[in-house]
Design a protein around this motif. Structure first.
Motif, PDB file in Angstrom:
ATOM      1  N   LEU A  22     -25.822  24.251  23.524  1.00  0.00           N
ATOM      2  CA  LEU A  22     -26.177  23.191  22.576  1.00  0.00           C
ATOM      3  C   LEU A  22     -27.560  23.430  21.975  1.00  0.00           C
ATOM      4  O   LEU A  22     -27.779  23.163  20.787  1.00  0.00           O
ATOM      5  CB  LEU A  22     -26.143  21.827  23.279  1.00  0.00           C
ATOM      6  N   LEU A  23     -28.488  23.932  22.782  1.00  0.00           N
ATOM      7  CA  LEU A  23     -29.828  24.229  22.280  1.00  0.00           C
ATOM      8  C   LEU A  23     -29.765  25.303  21.197  1.00  0.00           C
ATOM      9  O   LEU A  23     -30.453  25.213  20.176  1.00  0.00           O
ATOM     10  CB  LEU A  23     -30.730  24.685  23.426  1.00  0.00           C
ATOM     11  N   ALA A  24     -28.924  26.320  21.412  1.00  0.00           N
ATOM     12  CA  ALA A  24     -28.771  27.386  20.416  1.00  0.00           C
ATOM     13  C   ALA A  24     -28.190  26.826  19.114  1.00  0.00           C
ATOM     14  O   ALA A  24     -28.666  27.156  18.020  1.00  0.00           O
ATOM     15  CB  ALA A  24     -27.869  28.486  20.974  1.00  0.00           C
ATOM     16  N   LYS A  25     -27.188  25.972  19.242  1.00  0.00           N
ATOM     17  CA  LYS A  25     -26.569  25.375  18.048  1.00  0.00           C
ATOM     18  C   LYS A  25     -27.550  24.438  17.347  1.00  0.00           C
ATOM     19  O   LYS A  25     -27.650  24.452  16.103  1.00  0.00           O
ATOM     20  CB  LYS A  25     -25.306  24.620  18.459  1.00  0.00           C
ATOM     21  N   PHE A  26     -28.269  23.638  18.118  1.00  0.00           N
ATOM     22  CA  PHE A  26     -29.267  22.724  17.554  1.00  0.00           C
ATOM     23  C   PHE A  26     -30.338  23.517  16.799  1.00  0.00           C
ATOM     24  O   PHE A  26     -30.723  23.150  15.690  1.00  0.00           O
ATOM     25  CB  PHE A  26     -29.904  21.914  18.690  1.00  0.00           C
ATOM     26  N   SER A  27     -30.814  24.611  17.386  1.00  0.00           N
ATOM     27  CA  SER A  27     -31.861  25.431  16.759  1.00  0.00           C
ATOM     28  C   SER A  27     -31.384  26.038  15.447  1.00  0.00           C
ATOM     29  O   SER A  27     -32.181  26.240  14.525  1.00  0.00           O
ATOM     30  CB  SER A  27     -32.296  26.546  17.713  1.00  0.00           C
ATOM     31  N   PHE A  28     -30.076  26.323  15.360  1.00  0.00           N
ATOM     32  CA  PHE A  28     -29.517  26.914  14.144  1.00  0.00           C
ATOM     33  C   PHE A  28     -29.290  25.853  13.073  1.00  0.00           C
ATOM     34  O   PHE A  28     -29.703  26.012  11.922  1.00  0.00           O
ATOM     35  CB  PHE A  28     -28.206  27.625  14.480  1.00  0.00           C
ATOM     36  N   ALA A  47     -31.324  14.966  28.431  1.00  0.00           N
ATOM     37  CA  ALA A  47     -30.515  15.759  29.363  1.00  0.00           C
ATOM     38  C   ALA A  47     -31.361  16.830  30.044  1.00  0.00           C
ATOM     39  O   ALA A  47     -31.224  17.070  31.251  1.00  0.00           O
ATOM     40  CB  ALA A  47     -29.352  16.408  28.614  1.00  0.00           C
ATOM     41  N   ASN A  48     -32.251  17.456  29.282  1.00  0.00           N
ATOM     42  CA  ASN A  48     -33.102  18.510  29.848  1.00  0.00           C
ATOM     43  C   ASN A  48     -34.037  17.955  30.924  1.00  0.00           C
ATOM     44  O   ASN A  48     -34.227  18.582  31.972  1.00  0.00           O
ATOM     45  CB  ASN A  48     -33.922  19.162  28.740  1.00  0.00           C
ATOM     46  N   SER A  49     -34.602  16.773  30.672  1.00  0.00           N
ATOM     47  CA  SER A  49     -35.518  16.150  31.650  1.00  0.00           C
ATOM     48  C   SER A  49     -34.805  15.866  32.964  1.00  0.00           C
ATOM     49  O   SER A  49     -35.323  16.144  34.047  1.00  0.00           O
ATOM     50  CB  SER A  49     -36.100  14.850  31.075  1.00  0.00           C
ATOM     51  N   GLU A 103     -25.875  12.626  37.318  1.00  0.00           N
ATOM     52  CA  GLU A 103     -24.782  13.493  36.866  1.00  0.00           C
ATOM     53  C   GLU A 103     -24.114  12.939  35.615  1.00  0.00           C
ATOM     54  O   GLU A 103     -23.950  13.639  34.613  1.00  0.00           O
ATOM     55  CB  GLU A 103     -23.750  13.649  37.980  1.00  0.00           C
ATOM     56  N   VAL A 104     -23.728  11.668  35.668  1.00  0.00           N
ATOM     57  CA  VAL A 104     -23.020  11.068  34.533  1.00  0.00           C
ATOM     58  C   VAL A 104     -23.932  10.968  33.316  1.00  0.00           C
ATOM     59  O   VAL A 104     -23.504  11.203  32.184  1.00  0.00           O
ATOM     60  CB  VAL A 104     -22.447   9.686  34.914  1.00  0.00           C
ATOM     61  N   ASP A 105     -25.209  10.645  33.544  1.00  0.00           N
ATOM     62  CA  ASP A 105     -26.174  10.574  32.440  1.00  0.00           C
ATOM     63  C   ASP A 105     -26.288  11.918  31.718  1.00  0.00           C
ATOM     64  O   ASP A 105     -26.282  11.982  30.491  1.00  0.00           O
ATOM     65  CB  ASP A 105     -27.562  10.164  32.955  1.00  0.00           C
ATOM     66  N   VAL A 106     -26.417  12.994  32.489  1.00  0.00           N
ATOM     67  CA  VAL A 106     -26.592  14.328  31.902  1.00  0.00           C
ATOM     68  C   VAL A 106     -25.363  14.725  31.098  1.00  0.00           C
ATOM     69  O   VAL A 106     -25.467  15.173  29.951  1.00  0.00           O
ATOM     70  CB  VAL A 106     -26.883  15.384  32.992  1.00  0.00           C
ATOM     71  N   VAL A 107     -24.173  14.548  31.692  1.00  0.00           N
ATOM     72  CA  VAL A 107     -22.938  14.915  30.987  1.00  0.00           C
ATOM     73  C   VAL A 107     -22.798  14.092  29.705  1.00  0.00           C
ATOM     74  O   VAL A 107     -22.450  14.617  28.643  1.00  0.00           O
ATOM     75  CB  VAL A 107     -21.699  14.710  31.885  1.00  0.00           C
ATOM     76  N   THR A 108     -23.097  12.784  29.796  1.00  0.00           N
ATOM     77  CA  THR A 108     -22.988  11.905  28.628  1.00  0.00           C
ATOM     78  C   THR A 108     -23.944  12.324  27.523  1.00  0.00           C
ATOM     79  O   THR A 108     -23.559  12.408  26.346  1.00  0.00           O
ATOM     80  CB  THR A 108     -23.264  10.442  29.024  1.00  0.00           C
ATOM     81  N   GLN A 109     -25.202  12.598  27.883  1.00  0.00           N
ATOM     82  CA  GLN A 109     -26.190  12.967  26.871  1.00  0.00           C
ATOM     83  C   GLN A 109     -25.861  14.296  26.209  1.00  0.00           C
ATOM     84  O   GLN A 109     -26.058  14.464  24.998  1.00  0.00           O
ATOM     85  CB  GLN A 109     -27.587  12.997  27.497  1.00  0.00           C
ATOM     86  N   LEU A 150     -21.157  22.732  39.203  1.00  0.00           N
ATOM     87  CA  LEU A 150     -21.286  21.773  38.106  1.00  0.00           C
ATOM     88  C   LEU A 150     -22.682  21.818  37.508  1.00  0.00           C
ATOM     89  O   LEU A 150     -22.839  21.794  36.282  1.00  0.00           O
ATOM     90  CB  LEU A 150     -20.968  20.358  38.596  1.00  0.00           C
ATOM     91  N   TYR A 151     -23.704  21.889  38.359  1.00  0.00           N
ATOM     92  CA  TYR A 151     -25.079  21.934  37.853  1.00  0.00           C
ATOM     93  C   TYR A 151     -25.301  23.194  37.018  1.00  0.00           C
ATOM     94  O   TYR A 151     -25.897  23.138  35.926  1.00  0.00           O
ATOM     95  CB  TYR A 151     -26.068  21.912  39.027  1.00  0.00           C
ATOM     96  N   LEU A 152     -24.817  24.337  37.487  1.00  0.00           N
ATOM     97  CA  LEU A 152     -24.972  25.590  36.748  1.00  0.00           C
ATOM     98  C   LEU A 152     -24.214  25.530  35.428  1.00  0.00           C
ATOM     99  O   LEU A 152     -24.678  26.042  34.407  1.00  0.00           O
ATOM    100  CB  LEU A 152     -24.477  26.764  37.605  1.00  0.00           C
ATOM    101  N   TRP A 153     -23.033  24.883  35.447  1.00  0.00           N
ATOM    102  CA  TRP A 153     -22.267  24.745  34.207  1.00  0.00           C
ATOM    103  C   TRP A 153     -23.018  23.872  33.206  1.00  0.00           C
ATOM    104  O   TRP A 153     -23.058  24.181  32.003  1.00  0.00           O
ATOM    105  CB  TRP A 153     -20.894  24.151  34.501  1.00  0.00           C
ATOM    106  N   LEU A 154     -23.596  22.783  33.677  1.00  0.00           N
ATOM    107  CA  LEU A 154     -24.355  21.897  32.786  1.00  0.00           C
ATOM    108  C   LEU A 154     -25.546  22.629  32.164  1.00  0.00           C
ATOM    109  O   LEU A 154     -25.879  22.413  30.995  1.00  0.00           O
ATOM    110  CB  LEU A 154     -24.837  20.660  33.547  1.00  0.00           C
ATOM    111  N   GLN A 155     -26.179  23.511  32.936  1.00  0.00           N
ATOM    112  CA  GLN A 155     -27.270  24.317  32.395  1.00  0.00           C
ATOM    113  C   GLN A 155     -26.776  25.218  31.258  1.00  0.00           C
ATOM    114  O   GLN A 155     -27.424  25.341  30.219  1.00  0.00           O
ATOM    115  CB  GLN A 155     -27.898  25.178  33.493  1.00  0.00           C
ATOM    116  N   ARG A 156     -25.626  25.846  31.465  1.00  0.00           N
ATOM    117  CA  ARG A 156     -25.072  26.737  30.429  1.00  0.00           C
ATOM    118  C   ARG A 156     -24.647  25.942  29.191  1.00  0.00           C
ATOM    119  O   ARG A 156     -24.841  26.393  28.056  1.00  0.00           O
ATOM    120  CB  ARG A 156     -23.884  27.525  30.990  1.00  0.00           C
ATOM    121  N   PHE A 157     -24.068  24.779  29.417  1.00  0.00           N
ATOM    122  CA  PHE A 157     -23.648  23.934  28.289  1.00  0.00           C
ATOM    123  C   PHE A 157     -24.870  23.480  27.495  1.00  0.00           C
ATOM    124  O   PHE A 157     -24.858  23.470  26.257  1.00  0.00           O
ATOM    125  CB  PHE A 157     -22.858  22.736  28.827  1.00  0.00           C
TER     126      PHE A 157
END
Length: 402
Positions: free
Chosen positions: A221-227, A175-177, A146-152, A210-217
């Motif tokens: 970020l993926l959309a912003k990164f792609s842009f 984070a995706n992995s 959990e902490v690793d994913v939020v941090t990354q 929390l898990y569903l929120w992390l997926q949305r977050f």
């Protein structure tokens, strides 16, 4: 000690440890009834009692099970403290959802401190605040994940905003992995339900909020990164494939801007990066850390991150864009102002807004356009607000619409 004595039940301690896990089931950090902090505090106090009784027992009087319960209770105390610290952090993140900009660096520092304090993997020897006992292995593993994913994800937010391609890519991939592996656990877990008139059925356990929120977050970020790194990513595939891939992101910035240009007959839409003061800047995409490139000067200090529809920045307009970025900096730095300018010499209208400190979104029209054009202003504010990526924080609380 006889085998019967060693295996005898310890009612009080057992009840406390059972309540520890049953009370946490389905609880949210934002519960309107008993707050999660109240529950954690209550459990912490009860676990402390079990731990203290084990330490103060007379030599030889405590069974092996009582010693084990005392030891586990001590480590579960550390776990409740860790969870309360995470609850405080999530409350803080949720409160940031209404702000124009978010200092993700601060949040990353806080998370790294929590991980270093409570994770046995962050130290060469077990510290007094870890919960590393093999029986609690799954508890520690889930907390670490959990902490690793939020941090990354938060680190990725910082890296994208600094236009650092490779670090942002690695953080997003890491984070995706972990999220994928975490999600597979829910798919494997089955919940059995007994029906009123007999029989039973099984269905997959629903992931927590929390898990569903992390997926949305992560998706935001993926959309912003792609842009932000569209040009670098476009070099790796065909244009049609790139359009198909970016169309799957939410939101699809490239698609939204292309549609706006067609609908309103805009001459150009560009996202400009101000790299003044950035000694490490070398341009789009990945560059070897030991490669040398002379620091950009003049207009080259303001490269186009994205420039549509042609992919090339409009050179004749670039001096005007840079001039307005400097002259109207005070207005742009409010992060919610749309600046309007008409240049009679080139017969063009410019609209500028700033989604975040180093980036400016520019729309250019041939001819004169009204400063009060609501459609253009609304479009710029929508894209700019979305690129700040603060809205996901407002949805961290269950039931909130953001």
């Amino acid at each position: 000690m006889t085998e019967v004595e060693e295996l005898r039940p310890v009612p009080r301690e057992r009840a406390i440890l059972e309540s520890f896990f049953t009370q946490l089931g389905g609880q949210s950090f934002f519960s309107r009834k008993d707050s999660i902090r109240t529950i954690y505090t209550s459990l912490y106090n009860e676990l402390r009692k079990v731990m203290t009784m084990g330490r103060h027992s007379q030599p030889g009087s405590a069974s092996y099970l009582e010693d084990l319960l005392s030891h586990l209770s001590e480590q579960l105390c550390h776990f409740t403290q860790a969870r309360m610290e995470m609850a405080d952090l999530y409350e803080k993140m949720h409160s940031l959802g209404s702000q124009k900009s978010i200092n993700s660096d601060e949040l990353v520092t806080t998370l790294e401190a929590v991980l270093h304090k409570y994770s046995s993997k962050c130290v060469s020897v077990y510290t007094v605040t870890t919960f590393h006992h093999p029986i609690l292995g799954r508890v520690e593993e889930s907390f670490q994940t959990e902490v690793d994913v939020v941090t990354q994800l938060l680190r990725c937010q910082v890296q994208v905003s600094e236009w650092h391609f490779l670090p942002a890519l690695l953080s997003l991939h890491g984070a995706n992995s972990k999220l994928t592996a975490w999600g597979q656990l829910f798919q494997r877990q089955k919940e059995t339900r007994k029906h009123l008139f007999g029989g039973q059925s099984q269905k997959a356990v629903q992931p927590p909020h929390l898990y569903l929120w992390l997926q949305r977050f992560q998706a935001a970020l993926l959309a912003k990164f792609s842009f932000y790194f569209h040009e670098a990513l476009s070099r790796q595939t065909a244009p049609a494939d790139m359009r198909a891939l970016t169309a799957r992101t939410t939101p699809d910035y490239h698609g939204k801007i292309s549609s706006f240009i067609r609908k309103h007959d805009a001459s150009n839409v560009s996202l400009v990066f101000d790299n003044r003061g950035s000694e490490s800047f070398q341009g789009h995409g990945y560059h070897h850390p030991h490669s040398y490139r002379e620091a950009p000067k003049g207009v080259e200090q303001f490269p186009a991150v994205v420039s549509l529809p042609s992919g090339e920045r409009p050179l004749t307009h670039w001096p005007n864009v840079i001039m307005m970025m400097g002259d109207r900096a005070a207005e742009l730095n409010t992060l919610d102002k749309v600046v309007h300018f008409y240049d009679d010499k080139v017969q063009s209208t410019y609209y500028l807004t700033r989604p975040e400190p180093h980036f400016t979104l520019v729309v250019i029209f041939d001819g004169r356009k009204s400063e009060k054009d609501l459609h253009i202003a609304a479009f710029l504010q929508e894209i700019s607000g979305s690129l700040r990526n603060s809205k996901p924080f407002s949805t961290l609380k269950p039931g909130s619409k953001g």
